[in-house]
Scaffold this motif. Structure first.
Motif, mmCIF file in Angstrom:
data_model
loop_
_atom_site.group_PDB
_atom_site.id
_atom_site.type_symbol
_atom_site.label_atom_id
_atom_site.label_comp_id
_atom_site.label_asym_id
_atom_site.label_seq_id
_atom_site.Cartn_x
_atom_site.Cartn_y
_atom_site.Cartn_z
ATOM 1 N N VAL A 1 19.379 18.640 -19.939
ATOM 2 C CA VAL A 1 18.523 17.628 -19.321
ATOM 3 C C VAL A 1 18.690 17.651 -17.803
ATOM 4 C CG1 VAL A 1 18.177 15.136 -19.065
ATOM 5 C CG2 VAL A 1 18.439 16.129 -21.353
ATOM 6 N N LYS A 2 19.923 17.809 -17.331
ATOM 7 C CA LYS A 2 20.186 17.787 -15.886
ATOM 8 C C LYS A 2 19.477 18.905 -15.136
ATOM 9 C CE LYS A 2 24.599 20.209 -16.569
ATOM 10 N NZ LYS A 2 26.077 20.064 -16.471
ATOM 11 N N HIS A 3 19.127 19.986 -15.830
ATOM 12 C CA HIS A 3 18.429 21.096 -15.186
ATOM 13 C C HIS A 3 16.939 20.821 -15.015
ATOM 14 C CE1 HIS A 3 21.848 23.576 -17.128
ATOM 15 N NE2 HIS A 3 22.138 23.353 -15.859
ATOM 16 N N LEU A 4 16.393 19.908 -15.794
ATOM 17 C CA LEU A 4 14.943 19.696 -15.830
ATOM 18 C C LEU A 4 14.493 18.322 -15.340
ATOM 19 C CD1 LEU A 4 14.195 21.259 -19.357
ATOM 20 C CD2 LEU A 4 14.062 22.390 -17.120
ATOM 21 N N MET A 5 15.390 17.368 -15.289
ATOM 22 C CA MET A 5 14.977 15.988 -14.978
ATOM 23 C C MET A 5 14.560 15.834 -13.514
ATOM 24 S SD MET A 5 18.657 14.020 -14.915
ATOM 25 C CE MET A 5 19.817 14.204 -13.554
ATOM 26 N N HIS A 6 13.707 14.837 -13.275
ATOM 27 C CA HIS A 6 13.272 14.486 -11.928
ATOM 28 C C HIS A 6 14.287 13.518 -11.324
ATOM 29 C CE1 HIS A 6 9.214 16.248 -12.529
ATOM 30 N NE2 HIS A 6 9.452 15.911 -13.792
ATOM 31 N N THR A 7 14.684 13.776 -10.093
ATOM 32 C CA THR A 7 15.712 12.952 -9.449
ATOM 33 C C THR A 7 15.287 12.575 -8.029
ATOM 34 O OG1 THR A 7 16.862 14.898 -8.580
ATOM 35 C CG2 THR A 7 17.532 14.106 -10.767
ATOM 36 N N GLN A 8 16.074 11.739 -7.425
ATOM 37 C CA GLN A 8 15.951 11.346 -6.019
ATOM 38 C C GLN A 8 14.531 10.903 -5.669
ATOM 39 O OE1 GLN A 8 17.683 14.594 -3.766
ATOM 40 N NE2 GLN A 8 19.694 14.268 -4.668
ATOM 41 N N HIS A 9 13.875 11.580 -4.716
ATOM 42 C CA HIS A 9 12.568 11.092 -4.257
ATOM 43 C C HIS A 9 11.477 11.220 -5.314
ATOM 44 C CE1 HIS A 9 12.339 15.437 -3.453
ATOM 45 N NE2 HIS A 9 11.034 15.302 -3.555
ATOM 46 N N GLU A 10 11.727 12.034 -6.374
ATOM 47 C CA GLU A 10 10.747 12.178 -7.457
ATOM 48 C C GLU A 10 10.922 11.092 -8.517
ATOM 49 O OE1 GLU A 10 11.219 16.044 -9.113
ATOM 50 O OE2 GLU A 10 10.289 17.072 -7.421
ATOM 51 N N LEU A 11 11.991 10.326 -8.398
ATOM 52 C CA LEU A 11 12.350 9.360 -9.429
ATOM 53 C C LEU A 11 11.638 8.021 -9.207
ATOM 54 C CD1 LEU A 11 14.118 8.514 -11.819
ATOM 55 C CD2 LEU A 11 15.979 8.095 -10.203
ATOM 56 N N PRO A 12 10.769 7.603 -10.134
ATOM 57 C CA PRO A 12 10.070 6.318 -9.995
ATOM 58 C C PRO A 12 10.958 5.145 -10.405
ATOM 59 C CG PRO A 12 9.346 7.420 -11.993
ATOM 60 C CD PRO A 12 10.329 8.339 -11.337
ATOM 61 N N LYS A 13 11.136 4.205 -9.496
ATOM 62 C CA LYS A 13 11.924 3.024 -9.841
ATOM 63 C C LYS A 13 11.543 1.873 -8.917
ATOM 64 C CE LYS A 13 15.891 4.623 -7.097
ATOM 65 N NZ LYS A 13 17.341 4.912 -7.092
ATOM 66 N N LEU B 1 5.423 6.562 -15.775
ATOM 67 C CA LEU B 1 6.253 5.374 -15.989
ATOM 68 C C LEU B 1 7.051 5.085 -14.732
ATOM 69 C CD1 LEU B 1 9.451 6.161 -18.126
ATOM 70 C CD2 LEU B 1 8.441 7.658 -16.418
ATOM 71 N N THR B 2 7.710 3.942 -14.735
ATOM 72 C CA THR B 2 8.694 3.648 -13.709
ATOM 73 C C THR B 2 9.846 2.892 -14.347
ATOM 74 O OG1 THR B 2 9.110 2.693 -11.526
ATOM 75 C CG2 THR B 2 7.666 1.453 -13.002
ATOM 76 N N ALA B 3 11.039 3.146 -13.833
ATOM 77 C CA ALA B 3 12.216 2.404 -14.278
ATOM 78 C C ALA B 3 12.321 1.123 -13.456
ATOM 79 C CB ALA B 3 13.465 3.252 -14.098
ATOM 80 N N ILE B 4 12.797 0.074 -14.068
ATOM 81 C CA ILE B 4 13.059 -1.184 -13.343
ATOM 82 C C ILE B 4 14.574 -1.320 -13.243
ATOM 83 C CG2 ILE B 4 12.856 -3.670 -13.365
ATOM 84 C CD1 ILE B 4 10.291 -1.520 -15.146
ATOM 85 N N VAL B 5 15.079 -1.400 -12.011
ATOM 86 C CA VAL B 5 16.525 -1.378 -11.776
ATOM 87 C C VAL B 5 16.949 -2.535 -10.872
ATOM 88 C CG1 VAL B 5 16.618 1.133 -12.036
ATOM 89 C CG2 VAL B 5 16.280 0.125 -9.758
ATOM 90 N N ASP B 6 18.269 -2.838 -10.905
ATOM 91 C CA ASP B 6 18.795 -3.845 -9.988
ATOM 92 C C ASP B 6 19.318 -3.162 -8.715
ATOM 93 O OD1 ASP B 6 21.238 -2.694 -10.596
ATOM 94 O OD2 ASP B 6 21.941 -4.356 -11.828
ATOM 95 N N GLU B 7 20.071 -3.881 -7.904
ATOM 96 C CA GLU B 7 20.542 -3.351 -6.624
ATOM 97 C C GLU B 7 21.471 -2.154 -6.796
ATOM 98 O OE1 GLU B 7 20.571 -6.407 -7.581
ATOM 99 O OE2 GLU B 7 19.408 -7.595 -6.154
ATOM 100 N N LEU C 1 19.827 0.133 -15.098
ATOM 101 C CA LEU C 1 18.551 0.049 -15.799
ATOM 102 C C LEU C 1 18.357 -1.325 -16.426
ATOM 103 C CD1 LEU C 1 15.979 1.529 -16.795
ATOM 104 C CD2 LEU C 1 17.299 2.194 -18.826
ATOM 105 N N LEU C 2 17.223 -1.952 -16.100
ATOM 106 C CA LEU C 2 16.867 -3.247 -16.682
ATOM 107 C C LEU C 2 15.708 -3.131 -17.657
ATOM 108 C CD1 LEU C 2 17.007 -5.419 -13.431
ATOM 109 C CD2 LEU C 2 18.828 -5.077 -15.130
ATOM 110 N N GLY C 3 14.840 -2.168 -17.408
ATOM 111 C CA GLY C 3 13.666 -2.013 -18.261
ATOM 112 C C GLY C 3 12.816 -0.851 -17.799
ATOM 113 N N VAL C 4 11.672 -0.697 -18.452
ATOM 114 C CA VAL C 4 10.751 0.379 -18.114
ATOM 115 C C VAL C 4 9.326 -0.127 -18.300
ATOM 116 C CG1 VAL C 4 10.647 1.339 -20.453
ATOM 117 C CG2 VAL C 4 10.241 2.833 -18.497
ATOM 118 N N PHE C 5 8.422 0.432 -17.508
ATOM 119 C CA PHE C 5 7.001 0.114 -17.678
ATOM 120 C C PHE C 5 6.234 1.419 -17.570
ATOM 121 C CE2 PHE C 5 2.755 -1.362 -16.519
ATOM 122 C CZ PHE C 5 2.580 -2.411 -17.408
#
Length: 330
Positions: A206-218, A239-245, A249-253
């Motif tokens: 998964v770590k080789h294919l996942m989107h991270t940093q500026h590509e990560l929606p949150k 989608l986007t992840a909903i996160v705290d400070e 992870l708090l949720g997803v939409f």
């Protein structure tokens, strides 16, 4: 239309079944030849400090090439050396520390016999594969593996058929025995097949294919829905992840959630905070999971994306079905 030149009396299916039956018998005879010599051959190859060099002329050479390729892909460094070319310069491939497997059904290939002086000079262990142990090759071998007295499937008794099938099977038996002795794993196999479909399925995580940093929606939970839609559209992952400070992870939409929300409410308030409509406790995966296992989980859960979290449930990436397809995993 020209009349067929093939006599109508030939029963092709019958001939095919007879051929397979004869070759099955050949394998049964080969099984009776697996004894202490097979064990000795495996021990010699396991102790080899160099390469396993396979040689053979004609059809035996074709089988030898396949054997060498199988050995090489299962943890035993190996290559094929053509005996005819070897006597014209290629014998330099052979060095101290190597082990030779020489294949000849008759046990008396002239081309291979020409190599014997150098094999003996370098004190290179010689394993032969032939029908019987009668012949100059097996008589000069450290270990003489035999196939047994086989009937060729060729009705003329001339074309190598049962003998090459048995030789190929014996090579596979050696390779699998050595594979097991070395503790060779699927990961090891994949490392020698990185470009193939199997290599991709076993080596990609998964770590080789996942989107991270500026590509990560949150977004934060108090983010207005209008801004949430912009984040989903901008990052193009659906989608986007909903996160705290702390990025916990708090949720997803997802865009699917958006469609369902519009259908349910006949529209939506762009100023409404995403915390009111987000999906809590969404499915997540670890970055250390194999990509192929992530694919199976996506199919099982019937979803198109996973949020990737670390051991503290902090969002570190997103993996989508499209990523897996593009990488050749799916």
């Amino acid at each position: 239309m020209k009349a067929s030149l093939i006599p109508h009396t030939i029963d092709f299916k019958k001939v095919a079944l007879e051929t397979l039956h004869i070759e099955q018998q050949a394998l049964a005879i080969l099984a009776t030849q697996i004894d202490v010599r097979f064990v000795q051959a495996c021990e010699i190859i396991l102790q080899c400090k160099g390469r396993l060099v396979v040689t053979g002329m004609g059809k035996s050479g074709h089988i030898g090439r396949k054997m060498a390729a199988t050995f090489a892909s299962t943890g035993t460094p190996s290559f094929f050396m053509h005996p005819g070319e070897a006597s014209h310069g290629d014998l330099g491939m052979l060095v101290k520390g190597d082990v030779v497997i020489a294949i000849s059904n008759s046990g008396k290939s002239d081309e291979i016999m020409m190599l014997m002086p150098l094999i003996k000079h370098f004190n290179i262990p010689l394993i032969t594969i032939s029908a019987t142990d009668q012949g100059p090759m097996p008589q000069n071998a450290d270990v003489a593996l035999t196939l047994g007295e086989l009937q060729e499937a060729c009705p003329l008794g001339l074309a190598p058929t049962s003998s090459t099938t048995a030789t190929l099977a014996l090579g596979d038996a050696l390779a699998v025995a050595l594979l097991d002795a070395r503790g060779f794993t699927s990961d090891d196999f994949a490392r020698s097949h990185p470009a193939g479909a199997l290599g991709k399925r076993l080596l990609l995580y998964v770590k080789h294919l996942m989107h991270t940093q500026h590509e990560l929606p949150k977004v934060r939970p108090d983010t207005p829905m209008g801004q949430v839609l912009f984040e989903i559209t901008d990052k193009r992952l659906g989608l986007t992840a909903i996160v705290d400070e702390q990025d916990t992870l708090l949720g997803v939409f997802t865009d699917g959630d958006l469609r369902r929300l519009i259908d349910k409410e006949q529209g939506f308030d762009v100023n409404r905070p995403v915390s009111e409509v987000m999906i809590k406790n969404p499915s997540t995966i670890s970055q250390e999971l194999r990509a192929v296992d992530a694919l199976e989980q996506l199919k099982e859960k019937k979803i198109n994306q996973f949020i990737v979290v670390n051991t503290h449930n902090q969002v570190i990436g997103v993996l989508s079905m499209h990523d897996l397809i593009q990488a050749g995993v799916a």
